[in-house]
Design an enzyme around this catalytic site. Structure first.
Site, PDB file in Angstrom:
ATOM      1  N   THR B 152      -5.129  57.136  40.329  1.00 12.45           N
ATOM      2  CA  THR B 152      -5.781  56.120  41.156  1.00 12.45           C
ATOM      3  C   THR B 152      -7.280  56.417  41.224  1.00 12.45           C
ATOM      4  OG1 THR B 152      -5.754  57.334  43.253  1.00 12.45           O
ATOM      5  CG2 THR B 152      -3.736  56.155  42.645  1.00 12.45           C
ATOM      6  N   GLU B 203      -9.294  67.707  33.287  1.00 11.96           N
ATOM      7  CA  GLU B 203     -10.175  67.639  32.115  1.00 11.96           C
ATOM      8  C   GLU B 203     -10.864  66.286  31.998  1.00 11.96           C
ATOM      9  OE1 GLU B 203     -12.365  68.501  29.726  1.00 11.96           O
ATOM     10  OE2 GLU B 203     -10.950  70.007  28.997  1.00 11.96           O
ATOM     11  N   VAL B 206     -14.660  64.386  33.339  1.00 10.99           N
ATOM     12  CA  VAL B 206     -15.933  64.238  32.621  1.00 10.99           C
ATOM     13  C   VAL B 206     -15.643  63.974  31.149  1.00 10.99           C
ATOM     14  CG1 VAL B 206     -18.126  65.339  32.013  1.00 10.99           C
ATOM     15  CG2 VAL B 206     -17.051  65.858  34.218  1.00 10.99           C
ATOM     16  N   LEU B 210     -12.587  64.003  25.943  1.00  5.53           N
ATOM     17  CA  LEU B 210     -13.393  65.042  25.277  1.00  5.53           C
ATOM     18  C   LEU B 210     -13.174  66.391  25.964  1.00  5.53           C
ATOM     19  CD1 LEU B 210     -16.770  63.066  24.877  1.00  5.53           C
ATOM     20  CD2 LEU B 210     -14.963  63.348  23.170  1.00  5.53           C
ATOM     21  N   GLY B 261     -16.946  44.188  29.375  1.00  4.12           N
ATOM     22  CA  GLY B 261     -16.126  45.055  30.224  1.00  4.12           C
ATOM     23  C   GLY B 261     -16.581  46.506  30.194  1.00  4.12           C
ATOM     24  N   ASP B 275     -22.050  57.991  39.632  1.00  5.81           N
ATOM     25  CA  ASP B 275     -20.924  58.494  38.860  1.00  5.81           C
ATOM     26  C   ASP B 275     -21.369  59.641  37.929  1.00  5.81           C
ATOM     27  OD1 ASP B 275     -18.103  58.119  38.203  1.00  5.81           O
ATOM     28  OD2 ASP B 275     -18.849  57.595  36.207  1.00  5.81           O
ATOM     29  N   LYS B 279     -20.223  63.661  37.963  1.00  2.00           N
ATOM     30  CA  LYS B 279     -19.770  64.414  36.789  1.00  2.00           C
ATOM     31  C   LYS B 279     -20.613  65.675  36.585  1.00  2.00           C
ATOM     32  CE  LYS B 279     -17.943  60.332  34.412  1.00  2.00           C
ATOM     33  NZ  LYS B 279     -18.274  59.248  33.444  1.00  2.00           N
ATOM     34  N   GLY B 394     -12.353  54.889  28.459  1.00  2.00           N
ATOM     35  CA  GLY B 394     -11.294  54.092  27.855  1.00  2.00           C
ATOM     36  C   GLY B 394      -9.942  54.616  28.309  1.00  2.00           C
TER      37      GLY B 394
END
Lengths: 412, 412
Positions: B152, B203, B206, B210, B261, B275, B279, B394
């Site tokens: 969430t 993981e 951030v 990756l 988007g 944001d 990170k 993504g």
């Protein structure tokens, strides 16, 4: 001892994890004693496991048997010593050198060698190195969380991995030989490690400390599919082609790289591309594909005749002969807006290594120095690849990668 | 059952690992029976653990309690279904959805939900979602290898992590809130996870899939020191500044990115940089440094007044006002051979986020599209940094990262 929740669990966890078979066990409801019957050979191991759990239970012991005290092995000893407090405090792990060997001597210590100068201790008090005896002693000591760390460049030692794993001992190594031999041996090691519930880890086989193998593994287990692997997998070849210019001839750069220690004592070992091919083979196999060395097309960098020079000196002397050829190649690439790079490539079932012109949009175009890089194009990383790059050689980053693998043998 | 070597060990391992306290145990030397006394509440868990060990002992069950069925949560369900055979065959792991919830409904299944259409099952047969009840049920089911997966974007759910970890349940999440709040809460979670011998993994906080956080962790545990962190940590901001040109105005690109988007419904959430700051904060903390959000200097991209527009529409309308400013900035950068990038930076104890001109030798110069990148300059990676780059957002790559973390909760 008080039977607080989880304590009994910890006993059984500890014994079970270390492969100790309990024939009979009885614990009174008074919670003051536990009796059990185990095989005599497991007596000490069980005692140690329990002792460690109840009296030093904040630290998990990891017992290392280190073969190889060259650059990487000795740097690893340094790092283990330097990190000992950190690992104890933050990861509750205590790394011990239970065995140490080089091609001359070997030494064992059940409680772990004193780390102030282990190489000197080895030289002073070690006995003559006997490979079979080293393995036998490692097995018979039967210590919990044993890890065989092969920091040698030996062809022989990797042949023992299978039997070591079978004995319930993890194997961690930067040595590429076992993984770049037959697919059968490579996959057999993975199967055996799983069967014995131990680890076989070799992150440093490719790119030293760069997290390349673990990244491929994570992509595969989450169901991604590798479409293309491109890699600059030799720091030496990276350095040579990153520095080629009208002013710096091929032979001149190789000579300079040799003087800096960037090449093997005989630079032909780097220039043959064999080491790059081995690394590519391992990356391909890590994607889950059954692949053999003969499947890799090796586009030779230098004429066969030159490579077959009688001595390193003769080879270095003759190397000037190819300068014109490389300058022509470089110029031709430059004229079309590209740069030459020695690339390992896997795509659509085909693998090759060799010199390729790359354009300015390619992720490898800007690489400098001895940088290694891997670009993974996958079903999910398709629009642009996942790239990992950085220095891919050196005792310090390699030892750090080995240490990382050692810590992964216990579930932290 | 036959008492083959390791079988008894596996029983105790299994019970111990799942925190089951054995009050009394007796095994006859006939090797045909084992009796034990355990707490009634652990009865089913013990039975299941043993059953799993002896009759399905090839697969370790991992019981997931998934909160959130948006893009990432539903993609995760797809990946788990698609990978189920692979994970069973190669990793001997069986992932089960033991609990599933979104903001409306919740559902439980001790044996694991049928994965053919779990969201429909949730909609059709789920009962009203009650956060406290979800947690209570997760605890009382007391299943082995339980993992609470928070997919969430909630501010509330992360407040439960501490008590969940305390119950011996691992937490895996792409949700950044818990790690970007107070340092005290962040470090408390790590301490609690260790105490309870479970995992707290994130993981995907951030760079999505990756391997950035795990790489920093591996550097730190091997004793490396982070000298500098540079990051392109927002795919949206990466896209905007990778595309700025005399032909493409700032407002035009933001509009286009919104239509694709690539931005949040209100692009101000991306453009505020908050944001990115979150990170960066997490990366700094992962290096072992006690750091708070207020320590990060946020160099605003847009005037405060513009950011405080009454509505998204009003904001988007007014955005044209800054086009001239950004074109001037872009031109100025170009004239000095640089490109503007929105960079998160940590160096010598100072943290900042904001627009910076980078030159052609900088590893971020060539980045394209929505690429994320992190460059780590460390004591060992000093001559050139360790760089990880690729698509950093993504649902597919994020879910893959979450799945990777889930598999790390059991020691594979």
């Amino acid at each position: 001892m008080r039977n607080t929740p989880g304590i009994a669990g910890r006993v059984f966890h500890s014994l079970g994890k270390n492969g100790i078979n309990i024939t009979a066990i009885a614990q009174g409801s008074s919670e003051l004693n536990i009796s059990m019957v185990i095989n005599r050979k497991d007596e000490l191991k069980a005692l140690n496991s329990l002792h460690l759990n109840f009296f030093e239970f904040k630290n998990i012991p990891v017992n290392l048997f280190l073969a190889g005290t060259g650059n990487v092995g000795s740097e690893l000893l340094h790092q283990i010593k330097a990190q000992s407090d950190f690992l104890s405090k933050h990861l509750k792990v205590s790394l011990r050198i239970a065995g140490l060997a080089n091609s001359r001597k070997m030494l064992f210590s059940e409680k772990g060698l004193n780390l102030s100068d282990p190489l000197r201790t080895l030289g002073d008090t070690g006995r003559c190195y006997e490979p079979a005896e080293f393995l036998e002693k490692m097995r018979s000591l039967n210590l919990p969380n044993s890890v065989y760390v092969d920091c040698t460049a030996s062809d022989e030692i990797p042949r023992n991995y299978l039997s070591v794993l079978k004995s319930g001992i993890s194997v961690v190594t930067p040595n590429k030989r076992a993984n770049s031999g037959s697919f059968k041996y490579y996959s057999g090691l993975k199967v055996q490690a799983e069967k014995a519930a131990v680890k076989y880890l070799y992150e440093t086989n490719v790119g030293a400390g760069l997290p390349i193998i673990s990244t491929i593994r994570n992509l595969i287990i989450s169901g991604d599919e590798i479409i293309k692997i491109e890699g600059i997998l030799s720091g030496t070849l990276s350095y040579i082609f990153n520095n080629l210019s009208p002013l710096d001839t091929f032979s001149g750069i190789v000579n300079y790289a040799k003087s800096l220690g960037y090449t093997e004592p005989d630079p032909r070992e780097d220039l043959s591309g064999l080491d790059v091919a081995r690394k590519l083979l391992i990356l391909i196999r890590e994607t889950g594909i059954r692949f053999e060395m003969r499947g890799i097309r090796i586009n030779r960098l230098l004429p066969k005749k030159l490579m077959e020079s009688q001595s390193t000196d003769e080879f270095m002397d003759k190397l000037k002969e190819v300068d014109t050829y490389f300058e022509k190649m470089r110029k031709k690439a430059e004229d079309s807006g590209t740069i030459l790079k020695f690339i390992a490539r896997y795509e659509s079932g085909k693998a090759s290594i060799g010199l390729e012109p790359v354009s300015s949009v390619h992720p490898f175009y800007r690489l400098e120095g001895t940088t290694n890089a891997v670009a993974l194009t996958t079903r999910r990383y398709r629009s642009s690849p996942l790239i990992i790059s950085g220095p891919g050689a050196g005792a310090d980053v390699t030892a750090a990668g080995v240490l990382g693998d050692i810590l992964k043998t216990v579930n932290l």
